[in-house]
Design an enzyme around this catalytic site. Sequence first.
Site, PDB file in Angstrom:
ATOM      1  N   GLN A  14       0.846  -1.192   0.000  1.00 17.03           N
ATOM      2  CA  GLN A  14       0.000   0.000   0.000  1.00 17.03           C
ATOM      3  C   GLN A  14       0.886   1.249   0.000  1.00 17.03           C
ATOM      4  OE1 GLN A  14      -3.377  -0.553   3.104  1.00 17.03           O
ATOM      5  NE2 GLN A  14      -1.877  -2.161   3.560  1.00 17.03           N
TER       6      GLN A  14
ATOM      7  N   HIS B 275      -1.364   1.383  -4.468  1.00 16.68           N
ATOM      8  CA  HIS B 275      -1.757   2.792  -4.342  1.00 16.68           C
ATOM      9  C   HIS B 275      -0.796   3.730  -5.074  1.00 16.68           C
ATOM     10  CE1 HIS B 275      -4.060   1.504  -0.475  1.00 16.68           C
ATOM     11  NE2 HIS B 275      -4.674   1.152  -1.571  1.00 16.68           N
TER      12      HIS B 275
ATOM     13  N   GLY C 292       2.745  -4.493   9.095  1.00 15.48           N
ATOM     14  CA  GLY C 292       2.721  -3.049   9.270  1.00 15.48           C
ATOM     15  C   GLY C 292       1.553  -2.340   8.631  1.00 15.48           C
TER      16      GLY C 292
ATOM     17  N   ASN D 254       3.060  -6.833  13.630  1.00 16.15           N
ATOM     18  CA  ASN D 254       2.638  -5.472  13.974  1.00 16.15           C
ATOM     19  C   ASN D 254       2.815  -5.283  15.475  1.00 16.15           C
ATOM     20  OD1 ASN D 254       0.980  -3.099  14.511  1.00 16.15           O
ATOM     21  ND2 ASN D 254       0.029  -3.454  12.519  1.00 16.15           N
TER      22      ASN D 254
HETATM   23  C1  BV8 Z   1     -11.744   2.739  -3.893  1.00 11.95           C
HETATM   24  C2  BV8 Z   1      -2.033   6.745  -1.411  1.00 11.95           C
HETATM   25  C3  BV8 Z   1     -13.481   2.409  -5.518  1.00 11.95           C
HETATM   26  C4  BV8 Z   1      -2.165   8.206  -1.163  1.00 11.95           C
HETATM   27  C5  BV8 Z   1      -3.803   5.684  -0.076  1.00 11.95           C
HETATM   28  C6  BV8 Z   1     -15.183  -0.399   1.996  1.00 11.95           C
HETATM   29  C7  BV8 Z   1     -15.465  -0.071   3.287  1.00 11.95           C
HETATM   30  C8  BV8 Z   1     -15.206   1.248   3.746  1.00 11.95           C
HETATM   31  C9  BV8 Z   1     -14.641   2.216   2.911  1.00 11.95           C
HETATM   32  C10 BV8 Z   1     -14.364   1.879   1.642  1.00 11.95           C
HETATM   33  C11 BV8 Z   1     -14.644   0.590   1.179  1.00 11.95           C
HETATM   34  N1  BV8 Z   1     -14.264   0.542  -0.116  1.00 11.95           N
HETATM   35  C12 BV8 Z   1     -13.764   1.755  -0.484  1.00 11.95           C
HETATM   36  C13 BV8 Z   1     -13.817   2.587   0.582  1.00 11.95           C
HETATM   37  C14 BV8 Z   1     -13.362   3.938   0.595  1.00 11.95           C
HETATM   38  C15 BV8 Z   1     -11.850   4.028   0.894  1.00 11.95           C
HETATM   39  C16 BV8 Z   1     -11.483   3.466   2.238  1.00 11.95           C
HETATM   40  O1  BV8 Z   1     -11.037   2.336   2.376  1.00 11.95           O
HETATM   41  N2  BV8 Z   1     -11.649   4.324   3.250  1.00 11.95           N
HETATM   42  C17 BV8 Z   1     -11.218   3.934   4.618  1.00 11.95           C
HETATM   43  C18 BV8 Z   1     -10.548   5.135   5.256  1.00 11.95           C
HETATM   44  C19 BV8 Z   1     -12.368   3.442   5.415  1.00 11.95           C
HETATM   45  N3  BV8 Z   1     -11.086   3.321  -0.150  1.00 11.95           N
HETATM   46  C20 BV8 Z   1     -10.810   4.013  -1.284  1.00 11.95           C
HETATM   47  O2  BV8 Z   1     -11.180   5.150  -1.507  1.00 11.95           O
HETATM   48  C21 BV8 Z   1      -9.999   3.256  -2.325  1.00 11.95           C
HETATM   49  N4  BV8 Z   1     -10.612   3.398  -3.622  1.00 11.95           N
HETATM   50  O3  BV8 Z   1     -12.281   1.999  -3.098  1.00 11.95           O
HETATM   51  O4  BV8 Z   1     -12.229   3.010  -5.158  1.00 11.95           O
HETATM   52  C22 BV8 Z   1     -14.475   3.278  -4.870  1.00 11.95           C
HETATM   53  C23 BV8 Z   1     -14.506   4.580  -5.282  1.00 11.95           C
HETATM   54  C24 BV8 Z   1     -15.482   5.385  -4.693  1.00 11.95           C
HETATM   55  C25 BV8 Z   1     -16.324   4.952  -3.635  1.00 11.95           C
HETATM   56  C26 BV8 Z   1     -16.225   3.609  -3.241  1.00 11.95           C
HETATM   57  C27 BV8 Z   1     -15.304   2.764  -3.872  1.00 11.95           C
HETATM   58  C28 BV8 Z   1      -8.596   3.883  -2.491  1.00 11.95           C
HETATM   59  C29 BV8 Z   1      -7.835   3.778  -1.205  1.00 11.95           C
HETATM   60  C30 BV8 Z   1      -6.372   4.233  -1.444  1.00 11.95           C
HETATM   61  C31 BV8 Z   1      -6.129   5.632  -0.905  1.00 11.95           C
HETATM   62  N5  BV8 Z   1      -4.706   5.972  -1.007  1.00 11.95           N
HETATM   63  N6  BV8 Z   1      -2.485   6.004  -0.227  1.00 11.95           N
HETATM   64  C32 BV8 Z   1      -1.259   8.687  -0.039  1.00 11.95           C
HETATM   65  O5  BV8 Z   1      -0.335   7.947   0.327  1.00 11.95           O
HETATM   66  O6  BV8 Z   1      -1.482   9.814   0.428  1.00 11.95           O
HETATM   67  S1  BV8 Z   1      -4.328   4.871   1.354  1.00 11.95           S
HETATM   68  C33 BV8 Z   1      -3.016   5.081   2.513  1.00 11.95           C
HETATM   69  O7  BV8 Z   1      -3.631   4.947   3.758  1.00 11.95           O
HETATM   70  C34 BV8 Z   1      -1.954   4.002   2.456  1.00 11.95           C
HETATM   71  O8  BV8 Z   1      -1.618   3.632   1.145  1.00 11.95           O
HETATM   72  C35 BV8 Z   1      -2.614   2.863   3.243  1.00 11.95           C
HETATM   73  O9  BV8 Z   1      -3.463   2.106   2.431  1.00 11.95           O
HETATM   74  C36 BV8 Z   1      -3.456   3.628   4.255  1.00 11.95           C
HETATM   75  C37 BV8 Z   1      -2.731   3.740   5.567  1.00 11.95           C
HETATM   76  O10 BV8 Z   1      -2.808   2.475   6.169  1.00 11.95           O
HETATM   77  P1  BV8 Z   1      -1.446   1.757   6.664  1.00 11.95           P
HETATM   78  O11 BV8 Z   1      -0.466   1.702   5.539  1.00 11.95           O
HETATM   79  O12 BV8 Z   1      -1.867   0.522   7.289  1.00 11.95           O
HETATM   80  O13 BV8 Z   1      -0.831   2.808   7.717  1.00 11.95           O
HETATM   81  P2  BV8 Z   1      -1.414   3.226   9.149  1.00 11.95           P
HETATM   82  O14 BV8 Z   1      -0.659   4.398   9.574  1.00 11.95           O
HETATM   83  O15 BV8 Z   1      -2.909   3.265   9.132  1.00 11.95           O
HETATM   84  O16 BV8 Z   1      -1.031   1.957  10.093  1.00 11.95           O
HETATM   85  C38 BV8 Z   1       0.327   1.670  10.290  1.00 11.95           C
HETATM   86  C39 BV8 Z   1       0.339   0.309  10.993  1.00 11.95           C
HETATM   87  O17 BV8 Z   1       1.705  -0.076  11.158  1.00 11.95           O
HETATM   88  C40 BV8 Z   1      -0.302   0.352  12.390  1.00 11.95           C
HETATM   89  O18 BV8 Z   1      -1.099  -0.813  12.547  1.00 11.95           O
HETATM   90  C41 BV8 Z   1       0.917   0.305  13.332  1.00 11.95           C
HETATM   91  O19 BV8 Z   1       0.619  -0.386  14.537  1.00 11.95           O
HETATM   92  C42 BV8 Z   1       1.910  -0.475  12.492  1.00 11.95           C
HETATM   93  N7  BV8 Z   1       3.323  -0.210  12.797  1.00 11.95           N
HETATM   94  C43 BV8 Z   1       3.876   0.928  13.297  1.00 11.95           C
HETATM   95  N8  BV8 Z   1       5.245   0.764  13.406  1.00 11.95           N
HETATM   96  C44 BV8 Z   1       5.525  -0.501  12.949  1.00 11.95           C
HETATM   97  C45 BV8 Z   1       4.301  -1.115  12.539  1.00 11.95           C
HETATM   98  N9  BV8 Z   1       4.240  -2.369  12.044  1.00 11.95           N
HETATM   99  C46 BV8 Z   1       5.417  -3.054  11.934  1.00 11.95           C
HETATM  100  N10 BV8 Z   1       6.643  -2.516  12.281  1.00 11.95           N
HETATM  101  C47 BV8 Z   1       6.735  -1.266  12.806  1.00 11.95           C
HETATM  102  N11 BV8 Z   1       7.935  -0.776  13.154  1.00 11.95           N
END
Ligand code: BV8
Length: 248
Positions: free
Chosen positions: A101, A119, A185, A211
Amino acid sequence: MQISAELLRRFAGAKRVLVLTGAGVSAESGVPTFRGAGNTIWKGMPFDVISSGRMIERDLPAVWEWFDYRRNVLDNILPNPAHYEIARWQERFDELSLVTQNVDGLHQKAGSRNVVELHGNIWRARCIKCGCSRDYSSEQRPDACHACGDLLRPDVVLFGELLPAGAFEFAAERAAGCDLCFVIGTSALVYPAAGIPEIAKAGGAFLCEVNPERTPLSGICDEVLIGKAGEVLPLFGSLNHQSTKSQT
Ligand code: BV8
């Protein structure tokens, strides 16, 4: 950190492995996660607002400011041991599918090939009109498309936008056929990416999460390794490294 005998056995015998990564795999490289310190805010906007497709029409310069800031942060950031261990796995297993991602390109910098970037990639820009995409990691990005002169946008998938054609379908197919799936992660909150481990599980794969915290996926995982990716993954590396690649 104890890795179970079951997981060690599965790792030693696996042929087809899928790895899904999120921002956490780059955290130890110094890349801020999105949910690390509460929801990332940019100029008063939650990241899933500034990183939403609507912003391209509404305020493209603001979107570029956000991504240029992150490009500068990434400029002198290097992969960490987690990226390098995953890169080594492509020599170890018959089939290693790396699905990320992350838009930071650190897997490729660590030597991973054929990375499925669900992404997009922060180092590329794409023309809003003709759609042609180009890598600008080693040069200043121009304001206009070199092919048609129209406006450029970051070649990343923003919220509300569709994933790159075929990327999710390819990842889902590999997930359905893998025998071991690592989820490393990710907070597993963004879809459709977060659906990939569920497909692997439904396909009979052994699901392992890495994680420091539990996530909505932990409940369906066969093994949850609570720890940092850069510390946990090298433990697999220390396993005697004979490849499971079948001698064709
Ligand atoms: C889409 C690029 C069709 C840009 C990104 C179904 C249900 C609900 C909502 C939706 C659904 N389907 C679609 C949606 C809408 C939406 C969505 O999912 N919303 C969420 C917020 C609920 N999805 C979309 O819009 C997708 N497109 O579905 O198109 C469509 C169109 C219209 C309407 C409906 C459908 C597109 C999604 C992509 C968006 N772009 N990134 C940018 O970078 O700015 S998403 C971006 O955020 C990342 O790429 C990644 O995907 C996400 C962040 O998540 P993580 O990478 O997991 O990071 P986070 O900080 O959250 O967590 C970090 C983790 O690491 C933690 O758990 C932590 O504990 C852990 N960690 C920390 N340190 C460590 C570690 N792990 C290991 N080692 C360590 N040292």
